[in-house]
Design a protein around this motif. Structure first.
Motif, PDB file in Angstrom:
ATOM      1  N   VAL A  81      62.898  19.442  63.549  1.00  0.00           N
ATOM      2  CA  VAL A  81      62.912  19.729  62.115  1.00  0.00           C
ATOM      3  C   VAL A  81      63.595  21.061  61.857  1.00  0.00           C
ATOM      4  N   GLU A  82      63.329  22.053  62.705  1.00  0.00           N
ATOM      5  CA  GLU A  82      63.945  23.365  62.528  1.00  0.00           C
ATOM      6  C   GLU A  82      65.461  23.289  62.687  1.00  0.00           C
ATOM      7  N   ARG A  84      67.326  20.639  62.201  1.00  0.00           N
ATOM      8  CA  ARG A  84      67.897  19.836  61.118  1.00  0.00           C
ATOM      9  C   ARG A  84      67.972  20.627  59.822  1.00  0.00           C
ATOM     10  N   SER A  85      66.976  21.467  59.564  1.00  0.00           N
ATOM     11  CA  SER A  85      66.962  22.220  58.317  1.00  0.00           C
ATOM     12  C   SER A  85      67.807  23.477  58.389  1.00  0.00           C
ATOM     13  N   ARG A  92      68.783  31.709  57.385  1.00  0.00           N
ATOM     14  CA  ARG A  92      69.791  31.204  56.453  1.00  0.00           C
ATOM     15  C   ARG A  92      70.314  32.317  55.558  1.00  0.00           C
TER      16      ARG A  92
END
Length: 147
Positions: A81-82, A84-85, A92
């Protein structure tokens, strides 16, 4: 008790195969087979087989393995998940700031790229003859690229 007997039988069979292999004058292969066949007896003598047999038939051990598997699954899921996000918010934000700072504010026009301002075409000059002819070609190339 059964595990020890099975390991001893496997070792005896392996040593028998090693003897037959040595009789056929393949000594290197016979030595390798003998080494593999001595491993089960060594495991029995060190107690590893008894521990493995006790662990295999223990419900507590299986519950522990299930918990370890669940923990691994959670780690793997959070990593996926990390990725992919795109990481955390701080990562970011830092990436966006680095992207904005990529171009220096006081940079000259050629370092900003061709889209910054259109380059003026030099007027064509008649070609000179002789040694200066080579330099005029180089000058034309340099002017074309804005240097």
């Amino acid at each position: 008790m059964i595990a020890e007997t099975v390991c001893s039988a496997v070792s005896a069979a392996g040593l028998g195969i090693a003897v037959v292999t040595a009789y056929r004058k393949r000594f290197l292969a016979a030595a390798r087979i003998a080494a593999y066949s001595l491993v089960p007896v060594g495991l029995v003598m060190t107690g590893v087989v008894g521990w493995a047999a006790d662990t295999t038939f223990s419900p507590t051990a299986w519950a522990g393995f299930a918990l370890l598997g669940g923990a691994w699954l959670l780690f793997a899921t959070t990593r996926a998940v990390e990725r992919r996000s795109g990481g955390t918010r701080k990562e970011r934000k830092a990436a966006k700031a680095a992207q904005r700072e990529a171009v220096a504010p006081a940079a000259s026009a050629p370092s900003l790229g061709e889209g910054a301002r259109p380059a003026a075409r030099p007027a064509t000059t008649p070609r000179a003859t002789g040694a200066s002819d080579d330099f005029s070609d180089i000058e034309a190339i340099l002017k074309k690229h804005g240097i």
